[in-house]
Design a protein around this motif. Sequence first.
Motif, PDB file in Angstrom:
ATOM      1  N   THR A 130      -3.374   5.131 -11.921  1.00 48.19           N
ATOM      2  CA  THR A 130      -3.774   4.330 -10.844  1.00 48.19           C
ATOM      3  C   THR A 130      -4.759   5.349 -10.117  1.00 48.19           C
ATOM      4  N   LYS A 131      -4.351   6.535  -9.921  1.00 44.13           N
ATOM      5  CA  LYS A 131      -5.069   7.586  -8.925  1.00 44.13           C
ATOM      6  C   LYS A 131      -6.456   7.648  -9.941  1.00 44.13           C
ATOM      7  N   ARG A 171       0.834  -1.084  -0.065  1.00 45.97           N
ATOM      8  CA  ARG A 171       0.011  -0.047  -0.114  1.00 45.97           C
ATOM      9  C   ARG A 171       0.880   1.416   0.159  1.00 45.97           C
ATOM     10  N   GLN A 172       0.772   1.994  -1.137  1.00 47.20           N
ATOM     11  CA  GLN A 172       1.554   3.242  -1.347  1.00 47.20           C
ATOM     12  C   GLN A 172       0.910   4.500  -0.969  1.00 47.20           C
ATOM     13  N   SER A 173       1.657   5.529  -0.572  1.00 46.57           N
ATOM     14  CA  SER A 173       0.883   6.988  -0.288  1.00 46.57           C
ATOM     15  C   SER A 173       0.434   7.336  -1.726  1.00 46.57           C
ATOM     16  N   TRP A 174      -0.492   8.184  -1.394  1.00 45.20           N
ATOM     17  CA  TRP A 174      -0.982   8.863  -2.757  1.00 45.20           C
ATOM     18  C   TRP A 174       0.121   9.474  -3.651  1.00 45.20           C
ATOM     19  N   TYR A 223      -8.858   4.796  -9.675  1.00 44.38           N
ATOM     20  CA  TYR A 223      -9.119   4.732  -7.998  1.00 44.38           C
ATOM     21  C   TYR A 223     -10.407   5.777  -7.959  1.00 44.38           C
ATOM     22  N   TRP A 271      -2.878   7.688   2.626  1.00 40.64           N
ATOM     23  CA  TRP A 271      -2.261   9.126   2.570  1.00 40.64           C
ATOM     24  C   TRP A 271      -1.275   9.178   3.874  1.00 40.64           C
ATOM     25  N   TYR A 309       2.574  -1.466   4.210  1.00 40.81           N
ATOM     26  CA  TYR A 309       2.579  -0.208   3.950  1.00 40.81           C
ATOM     27  C   TYR A 309       4.130   0.252   3.550  1.00 40.81           C
ATOM     28  N   ILE A 352       1.940   7.048  -5.930  1.00 42.10           N
ATOM     29  CA  ILE A 352       1.210   6.187  -6.938  1.00 42.10           C
ATOM     30  C   ILE A 352       1.334   6.766  -8.432  1.00 42.10           C
ATOM     31  N   PRO A 376      -4.541   2.651  -1.897  1.00 38.48           N
ATOM     32  CA  PRO A 376      -3.693   3.558  -1.532  1.00 38.48           C
ATOM     33  C   PRO A 376      -4.009   4.324  -0.048  1.00 38.48           C
TER      34      PRO A 376
END
Length: 351
Positions: free
Chosen positions: A51-52, A41-44, A55, A126, A350, A47, A124
């Motif tokens: 992908t954004k 799981r990556q921070s906004w 989502y 934050w 994470y 990414i 994702p």
Amino acid sequence: MYGTLTLLVACIGASAAVSITPQSVSATASSTSPCTAPQKRQSWHDIKDDTKKAYLAAARCLLTSPQKLNRLPGAKTRWDELVSLHQIHALQIHTTGQFLPFHRYYLKILEFLMQECGYDGVLPYWDETRDAGKFSASPVFHPTLGFGGSGTGAQNCLSDGPFVNLTVNIGPGFKSQPRCVNRRITDMFSSQTGTSYVTAAISGKTYQQALDAIYSGPHLLGHMALSMMNGDSITSSGDPLFFMHHGFVDKMWWQWQSKDPETRLKDISGLNAQDPAVGFSEFPGGMEQESSLWGKPTREILAVTPDPKSGDNGGNTLTLGHVMSSLGIIPNATVADVMNTKGGYLCYEYV
Ligand SMILES: *[C@@H]1O[C@H](CO)[C@@H](O)[C@H](O)[C@H]1NC(C)=O
Ligand SMILES: *[C@@H]1O[C@H](CO)[C@@H](O)[C@H](O)[C@H]1NC(C)=O
Ligand SMILES: [Cu+2]
């Protein structure tokens, strides 16, 4: 010699618990396959734009798709059902031991729903430490590659981003009244999501210490800085940004657990249902006085509210056997199932 060997074995045991060990938290019917390749799981911030977009499109799809269960009071959209679940459980999952496990399970429910709407990526989150003190400049508020910024007008309805003009029918409080997706950013509060505050929040030894410090620390201050859905504790998940914030909250629990997995993957405590004298710890006066803010659960809500002591041998102390319900969106899970993010039922970490 024997002492050294024991120590070595203990160390191997501990690191194995972090990476694989599906059986480290047993007693779960639903634990499935071992977790050999945890999702990241990556921070906004990190990414890809595609992908954004995918989502945000899936979240928009949920907000505009009809409900499916046809049994959650007030729900009209699929998104409403997700928000309703939080409303129904509100007095079981805040200022209680259930706070961290239930919101971890809640993210899994979101993940399932996002897949229904075509998002097949990793959830994702934050990393708010990167934007502490200056939330309003964060990429999460971007009008096309983010959730839109602060709302405008008396209701702070979003005026840019993918969720403009969309309606949530659950809330405020225990009501079901159509309203806009809204939020208001206050940078000052956001300073307390910074690294030093996170470090302090996860410095305790026991689950109870971590729970209290995370809840009243970066979790609460993040909510104050965002005032999602008019800062409504019962239905703030109406704003899709809620789940980015709660990924950050879940990460703090995971970080705390990772410091001593042997002990902390099994450490659970706290209440199942709020103590009426305390209610939400962030508000004075206890449950009765606080009900002037949000009302009380309606008869319709109470009719579908799960027993807060389900799986706990009738006690109001949370146990690993506690059964969490999504009221039919995904199968029930126990607290034991969600203790380890790499335990098999869950398989992520994470970064
Ligand atoms: C939102 O609704 C307002 C008022 O009906 C309208 O003027 C505006 O164009 C809409 N915005 C979007 C992005 O649909
Ligand atoms: C899920 O859990 C709830 C209690 O939280 C219980 O009422 C319900 O029967 C369970 N559902 C299934 C399918 O086991
Ligand atoms: Cu919550």
